[in-house]
Design an enzyme around this catalytic site. Structure first.
Site, PDB file in Angstrom:
ATOM      1  N   LYS A   1     -49.368  -5.548   4.120  1.00  0.00           N
ATOM      2  CA  LYS A   1     -49.161  -4.922   2.817  1.00  0.00           C
ATOM      3  C   LYS A   1     -49.380  -3.270   2.778  1.00  0.00           C
ATOM      4  O   LYS A   1     -48.676  -2.695   3.297  1.00  0.00           O
ATOM      5  CB  LYS A   1     -49.741  -5.692   1.400  1.00  0.00           C
ATOM      6  CG  LYS A   1     -49.106  -6.733   1.137  1.00  0.00           C
ATOM      7  CD  LYS A   1     -49.199  -7.328  -0.070  1.00  0.00           C
ATOM      8  CE  LYS A   1     -48.453  -8.556  -0.730  1.00  0.00           C
ATOM      9  NZ  LYS A   1     -47.461  -8.332  -1.148  1.00  0.00           N
TER      10      LYS A   1
ATOM     11  N   PHE B   1     -51.025 -18.917  -1.678  1.00  0.00           N
ATOM     12  CA  PHE B   1     -49.712 -18.328  -1.031  1.00  0.00           C
ATOM     13  C   PHE B   1     -49.845 -17.618   0.274  1.00  0.00           C
ATOM     14  O   PHE B   1     -50.597 -16.650   0.077  1.00  0.00           O
ATOM     15  CB  PHE B   1     -48.851 -17.332  -2.038  1.00  0.00           C
ATOM     16  CG  PHE B   1     -47.449 -17.045  -1.599  1.00  0.00           C
ATOM     17  CD1 PHE B   1     -46.502 -17.596  -1.614  1.00  0.00           C
ATOM     18  CD2 PHE B   1     -47.451 -15.855  -0.777  1.00  0.00           C
ATOM     19  CE1 PHE B   1     -45.222 -17.156  -1.383  1.00  0.00           C
ATOM     20  CE2 PHE B   1     -46.164 -15.288  -0.288  1.00  0.00           C
ATOM     21  CZ  PHE B   1     -45.130 -16.076  -0.663  1.00  0.00           C
TER      22      PHE B   1
ATOM     23  N   ASP C   1     -57.024 -14.705   4.341  1.00  0.00           N
ATOM     24  CA  ASP C   1     -55.805 -14.125   4.306  1.00  0.00           C
ATOM     25  C   ASP C   1     -56.048 -12.919   3.321  1.00  0.00           C
ATOM     26  O   ASP C   1     -56.260 -13.238   1.969  1.00  0.00           O
ATOM     27  CB  ASP C   1     -54.853 -14.966   3.697  1.00  0.00           C
ATOM     28  CG  ASP C   1     -53.470 -14.468   3.223  1.00  0.00           C
ATOM     29  OD1 ASP C   1     -53.453 -13.103   3.168  1.00  0.00           O
ATOM     30  OD2 ASP C   1     -52.528 -15.062   3.094  1.00  0.00           O
TER      31      ASP C   1
END
Length: 397
Positions: free
Chosen positions: A250, A136, A221
């Site tokens: 985040k 993802f 990532d």
């Protein structure tokens, strides 16, 4: 539902399956509702609030910067942005930083950079991306195109062409897929939204070797794994293998919109004026808070504690796995990013924890994900484990 939740149903886009809970305040590892109910947060806003809610040191930095400067545009320098870029470079493999607002934007920047770097060095024939199944990377069209879960593609195809997916940790398939047309491979060291699946040392090492062999970029990532979540500042440190490009978001500003793409000089220098931009990226308020976040989380003692807390949780969960073999199939993760795979659908367990005012997430129908604030204490860990065991006992009987 409350009046405010009713209004939300009317006026908010229906793209989230929200619980009918209204949070009005946070403090440390706790969230408080409009009814005064207290919840123990084992999500941290999905690995965002690594230093918990309303941390006093972060609040103080935010107030000071808010009274000083909010925005100038990236046509000029600001002190917080330069200071944060310097910190990230000094603590990582990289040489320069591009700031944006969200994880998907950092991934978009990395994909564009890889294509541009390849085009400038090798021409238009080197354009292909390798990504991993079950990955993802975001929901914009480019990041969605390298996300290896077809359920997210529905209704948005055709996606960006030139992407090939391989099975995680499959050395043979990875080797067979690589060729001279590949400009980059993108991977999460631990597939967070995929159900908390760590990549193996051998797989990442082979990806690095193949990138060197075929002159391709290795993109990590670390949007979910970065900033202390795994017990190291960055997850790539567990493997001893440096990427060429890394995406962060985040936890970078503990809840304020901020992301970063970090890369080596010989790569990022192809991001010349006009090639890419972000109006709000790296705004002074978010970067000021980001500086404090990085300063606090990069403390070696802090990171050692995160690693230890993760081991404590994993040991307890594996003991439950032995005690309830028909319920728990596997326990995975590093540090305080942990996935519990059940032999049954996890929704009833999630809902029972919610009734007991404990917040968790379910990235897969049979996986419960734990990503509490890194400041969680051992008493709170014990409380969670006791509640979970009571639920498992009830299910077993």
């Amino acid at each position: 539902m409350s009046y405010l939740a009713d209004l939300g149903e009317i006026y908010l886009a229906p793209n989230y399956e929200r619980e009918p809970i209204i949070f009005v305040r946070g403090e440390g590892t706790r969230l408080f509702t409009d009814k005064g109910e207290e919840y123990l947060d084992f999500t941290a806003g999905i690995a965002v609030c690594n230093l918990g809610h309303a941390h006093p040191q972060l609040v103080q930095v935010l107030k000071e910067q808010a009274e000083c400067l909010w925005h100038t545009s990236n046509l000029y320098y600001t002190e917080p942005q330069v200071r944060l870029a310097k910190k990230l470079v000094e603590l990582s493999f990289g040489d320069k930083v591009f700031f944006a607002n969200s994880g998907t934007e950092a991934v978009e920047a990395a994909l564009k950079l890889a294509r541009r770097w390849a085009y400038q060095n090798f021409g238009g024939s080197k354009y292909k991306f390798i990504s991993l199944k079950n990955s993802f990377h975001g929901r914009t069209l480019g990041s969605l195109s390298v996300t290896g879960q077809p359920k997210y593609w529905e209704g948005f195809e055709p996606l960006v062409p030139g992407v090939v997916f391989v099975e995680p940790n499959d050395l043979q398939e990875l080797k067979e897929t690589f060729d001279e047309t590949v400009c980059a491979i993108i991977m999460e060291p631990i597939q967070g939204e995929g159900g908390v699946y760590p990549l193996t040392q051998e797989f990442i090492a082979q990806a690095k070797e193949l990138c060197q062999k075929y002159s391709a970029l290795l993109i990590f990532d670390e949007i979910q794994t970065g900033l202390g979540r795994t017990g190291r500042l960055f997850a790539y440190e567990h493997y001893g293998i440096e990427p060429d490009v890394m995406c962060l978001a985040k936890a970078l500003a503990n809840g304020l919109p901020l992301s970063a793409m970090i890369a080596k000089k010989e790569v990022i220098d192809f991001l010349t004026p006009g090639s890419h931009a972000s109006t709000f990226g790296g705004n002074p308020i978010a970067c000021a808070v980001g500086c404090k976040v990085v300063e606090m989380i990069s403390d070696p003692t802090f990171l050692e504690e995160v690693e230890l807390k993760g081991k404590v949780i994993m040991e307890k969960l594996r003991a439950y796995q032995e005690e309830y073999p028909g319920l728990i199939k596997q326990v995975r993760g590093k540090g305080l990013l942990i996935g519990i795979e059940f032999a049954i659908e996890v929704k009833p367990i999630y809902q029972e924890l919610l009734k007991r005012r404990i917040l968790t997430t379910t990235p897969k129908p049979n996986v419960l994900r734990l990503s509490p604030p890194l400041i969680i204490n051992y008493r709170e860990i014990d409380y969670f484990m006791i509640q979970l065991e009571e639920i498992l006992k009830d299910i077993k009987t």
